[in-house]
Design a protein around this motif. Structure first.
Motif, mmCIF file in Angstrom:
data_model
loop_
_atom_site.group_PDB
_atom_site.id
_atom_site.type_symbol
_atom_site.label_atom_id
_atom_site.label_comp_id
_atom_site.label_asym_id
_atom_site.label_seq_id
_atom_site.Cartn_x
_atom_site.Cartn_y
_atom_site.Cartn_z
ATOM 1 N N LEU A 67 0.839 -1.205 0.000
ATOM 2 C CA LEU A 67 0.000 0.000 0.000
ATOM 3 C C LEU A 67 0.872 1.253 0.000
ATOM 4 C CD1 LEU A 67 -2.460 -1.084 2.819
ATOM 5 C CD2 LEU A 67 -2.919 -1.102 0.375
ATOM 6 N N HIS A 68 0.383 2.314 -0.616
ATOM 7 C CA HIS A 68 1.070 3.600 -0.536
ATOM 8 C C HIS A 68 0.051 4.736 -0.561
ATOM 9 C CE1 HIS A 68 0.878 3.053 -4.990
ATOM 10 N NE2 HIS A 68 0.598 4.345 -4.965
ATOM 11 N N ALA A 69 0.456 5.862 0.006
ATOM 12 C CA ALA A 69 -0.363 7.076 0.000
ATOM 13 C C ALA A 69 0.590 8.258 -0.091
ATOM 14 C CB ALA A 69 -1.205 7.178 1.256
ATOM 15 N N GLY A 70 0.138 9.313 -0.729
ATOM 16 C CA GLY A 70 1.045 10.435 -0.893
ATOM 17 C C GLY A 70 0.351 11.751 -1.141
ATOM 18 N N LEU A 71 1.200 12.760 -1.267
ATOM 19 C CA LEU A 71 0.769 14.136 -1.465
ATOM 20 C C LEU A 71 1.706 14.763 -2.488
ATOM 21 C CD1 LEU A 71 -0.563 16.768 0.499
ATOM 22 C CD2 LEU A 71 1.886 17.004 0.575
ATOM 23 N N MET A 72 1.138 15.343 -3.546
ATOM 24 C CA MET A 72 1.923 16.033 -4.568
ATOM 25 C C MET A 72 1.582 17.513 -4.540
ATOM 26 S SD MET A 72 2.307 14.151 -8.202
ATOM 27 C CE MET A 72 1.442 12.619 -8.069
ATOM 28 N N MET A 73 2.623 18.340 -4.625
ATOM 29 C CA MET A 73 2.433 19.794 -4.639
ATOM 30 C C MET A 73 3.234 20.401 -5.788
ATOM 31 S SD MET A 73 2.541 20.796 -0.613
ATOM 32 C CE MET A 73 4.171 20.164 -0.396
ATOM 33 N N PRO A 74 2.563 20.816 -6.872
ATOM 34 C CA PRO A 74 3.284 21.473 -7.963
ATOM 35 C C PRO A 74 3.886 22.805 -7.519
ATOM 36 C CG PRO A 74 1.139 20.719 -8.695
ATOM 37 C CD PRO A 74 1.166 20.579 -7.205
ATOM 38 N N PHE A 75 5.099 23.089 -8.017
ATOM 39 C CA PHE A 75 5.764 24.339 -7.673
ATOM 40 C C PHE A 75 6.089 25.188 -8.892
ATOM 41 C CE2 PHE A 75 9.037 21.103 -8.020
ATOM 42 C CZ PHE A 75 9.945 21.688 -8.879
ATOM 43 N N GLN A 95 -0.231 26.276 -4.996
ATOM 44 C CA GLN A 95 -1.574 26.633 -5.444
ATOM 45 C C GLN A 95 -2.419 25.398 -5.722
ATOM 46 O OE1 GLN A 95 -1.435 29.343 -8.702
ATOM 47 N NE2 GLN A 95 -0.229 30.846 -7.603
ATOM 48 N N MET A 96 -1.762 24.216 -5.779
ATOM 49 C CA MET A 96 -2.466 22.960 -5.998
ATOM 50 C C MET A 96 -1.913 21.915 -5.028
ATOM 51 S SD MET A 96 -2.810 22.541 -10.079
ATOM 52 C CE MET A 96 -1.324 23.298 -10.672
ATOM 53 N N ILE A 97 -2.800 21.078 -4.511
ATOM 54 C CA ILE A 97 -2.395 19.950 -3.676
ATOM 55 C C ILE A 97 -3.203 18.739 -4.142
ATOM 56 C CG2 ILE A 97 -2.358 18.973 -1.357
ATOM 57 C CD1 ILE A 97 -2.028 21.785 -0.276
ATOM 58 N N TYR A 98 -2.491 17.651 -4.420
ATOM 59 C CA TYR A 98 -3.084 16.421 -4.923
ATOM 60 C C TYR A 98 -2.786 15.296 -3.928
ATOM 61 C CZ TYR A 98 -3.684 12.412 -8.070
ATOM 62 O OH TYR A 98 -4.073 11.229 -8.631
ATOM 63 N N LEU A 99 -3.818 14.623 -3.435
ATOM 64 C CA LEU A 99 -3.676 13.487 -2.518
ATOM 65 C C LEU A 99 -4.034 12.200 -3.248
ATOM 66 C CD1 LEU A 99 -5.424 14.827 0.713
ATOM 67 C CD2 LEU A 99 -2.975 14.614 0.294
ATOM 68 N N TYR A 100 -3.296 11.127 -2.949
ATOM 69 C CA TYR A 100 -3.571 9.855 -3.614
ATOM 70 C C TYR A 100 -3.270 8.681 -2.695
ATOM 71 C CZ TYR A 100 1.470 9.705 -4.336
ATOM 72 O OH TYR A 100 2.818 9.696 -4.146
ATOM 73 N N ALA A 101 -3.835 7.531 -3.030
ATOM 74 C CA ALA A 101 -3.576 6.279 -2.315
ATOM 75 C C ALA A 101 -3.741 5.139 -3.305
ATOM 76 C CB ALA A 101 -4.536 6.108 -1.152
ATOM 77 N N VAL A 112 5.071 -2.337 -10.517
ATOM 78 C CA VAL A 112 3.892 -1.722 -11.117
ATOM 79 C C VAL A 112 3.125 -1.027 -10.003
ATOM 80 C CG1 VAL A 112 3.702 -3.334 -13.035
ATOM 81 C CG2 VAL A 112 2.549 -3.856 -10.902
ATOM 82 N N LEU A 113 2.387 0.013 -10.379
ATOM 83 C CA LEU A 113 1.606 0.735 -9.385
ATOM 84 C C LEU A 113 0.310 1.225 -9.996
ATOM 85 C CD1 LEU A 113 1.821 4.155 -9.709
ATOM 86 C CD2 LEU A 113 4.162 3.565 -9.227
ATOM 87 N N ALA A 114 -0.664 1.400 -9.137
ATOM 88 C CA ALA A 114 -1.949 1.978 -9.518
ATOM 89 C C ALA A 114 -2.476 2.715 -8.300
ATOM 90 C CB ALA A 114 -2.931 0.904 -9.960
ATOM 91 N N ASP A 115 -2.984 3.915 -8.516
ATOM 92 C CA ASP A 115 -3.570 4.650 -7.410
ATOM 93 C C ASP A 115 -4.670 5.571 -7.900
ATOM 94 O OD1 ASP A 115 -2.098 7.070 -8.229
ATOM 95 O OD2 ASP A 115 -0.391 6.183 -7.219
ATOM 96 N N PRO A 128 -12.044 12.448 -9.112
ATOM 97 C CA PRO A 128 -11.059 11.374 -8.989
ATOM 98 C C PRO A 128 -10.241 11.179 -10.262
ATOM 99 C CG PRO A 128 -13.237 10.462 -9.284
ATOM 100 C CD PRO A 128 -13.410 11.954 -9.188
ATOM 101 N N LEU A 129 -8.976 10.839 -10.064
ATOM 102 C CA LEU A 129 -8.025 10.628 -11.155
ATOM 103 C C LEU A 129 -7.312 9.301 -10.909
ATOM 104 C CD1 LEU A 129 -6.847 12.192 -13.617
ATOM 105 C CD2 LEU A 129 -5.126 13.091 -12.074
ATOM 106 N N LEU A 130 -7.282 8.429 -11.909
ATOM 107 C CA LEU A 130 -6.622 7.126 -11.814
ATOM 108 C C LEU A 130 -5.241 7.223 -12.441
ATOM 109 C CD1 LEU A 130 -6.715 3.987 -11.331
ATOM 110 C CD2 LEU A 130 -7.586 3.842 -13.661
ATOM 111 N N ARG A 131 -4.218 6.725 -11.747
ATOM 112 C CA ARG A 131 -2.858 6.682 -12.293
ATOM 113 C C ARG A 131 -2.411 5.229 -12.326
ATOM 114 N NH1 ARG A 131 2.594 9.002 -9.534
ATOM 115 N NH2 ARG A 131 1.690 7.848 -7.805
ATOM 116 N N VAL A 132 -1.901 4.786 -13.481
ATOM 117 C CA VAL A 132 -1.387 3.437 -13.668
ATOM 118 C C VAL A 132 -0.009 3.567 -14.284
ATOM 119 C CG1 VAL A 132 -1.738 1.234 -14.841
ATOM 120 C CG2 VAL A 132 -3.708 2.512 -14.006
#
Length: 170
Positions: A67-75, A95-101, A112-115, A128-132
């Protein structure tokens, strides 16, 4: 309040003892196209059709087993219109914060990963946004990832999203 703090401390201790923290530099590419004409009466200004946008962001992730969870912040943001050649650079300090798990599975050095994630601050908040994708472990601590992203709900503009990340796992 004490129970919440205790819960946070238990999770942080568990990840520290049995999991991993990582930080990465992420380049998110977004190719904007209009697959169909906008609704009648809608005027799009400025016209971002056939524009490639690259968002540079910091990615903070905690992993525990698969399992993984994270936070992305564009700069920072770089945009280039593929038809006219116009381009622009602008900073985006938080100005943007993206959370995922999600989930990941290793095959020696490859994985391989999917979140699933969502913007909590910024445009398209709550959608919601799917990343594979997949990744490659470069030595003991470094990694390189690549993936594709797809909106799970309809949005007004067609986006072709991809990301590349270089990171360090503690």
């Amino acid at each position: 309040m004490r129970r919440i703090l205790l819960g946070i401390m238990i999770v942080a201790f568990g990840i520290t003892a049995f999991g991993a923290f990582s930080v990465g530099l992420n380049g998110l590419g977004v190719l904007i196209t209009y697959s169909e004409l906008p609704s009648p009466g809608v005027i799009i200004v400025p016209d971002f059709s056939n524009t490639l946008i690259i968002l540079g962001s910091l990615d903070f992730r905690a992993s525990f087993s698969w399992l993984h969870a994270g936070l992305m912040m564009p700069f920072a943001q770089y945009a280039r219109n593929l038809e006219t050649g116009e381009h622009a650079f602008s900073p985006l300090p938080f100005q943007m914060i993206y959370l995922y798990a999600g989930l990941h599975h290793s095959f020696n050095k490859l994985y391989v990963l999917a979140d699933v994630g969502t913007m909590v601050v910024g445009p398209y908040t709550g959608l919601p946004l799917l990343r594979v994708g997949g990744g490659l472990k470069l030595g003991k601590h470094f990694f390189l990832e690549a993936g594709f992203m797809k909106w799970l709900v309809p949005v007004d503009v067609s986006y072709k999203n991809f990301d590349v990340e270089f990171g360090y796992e503690f």
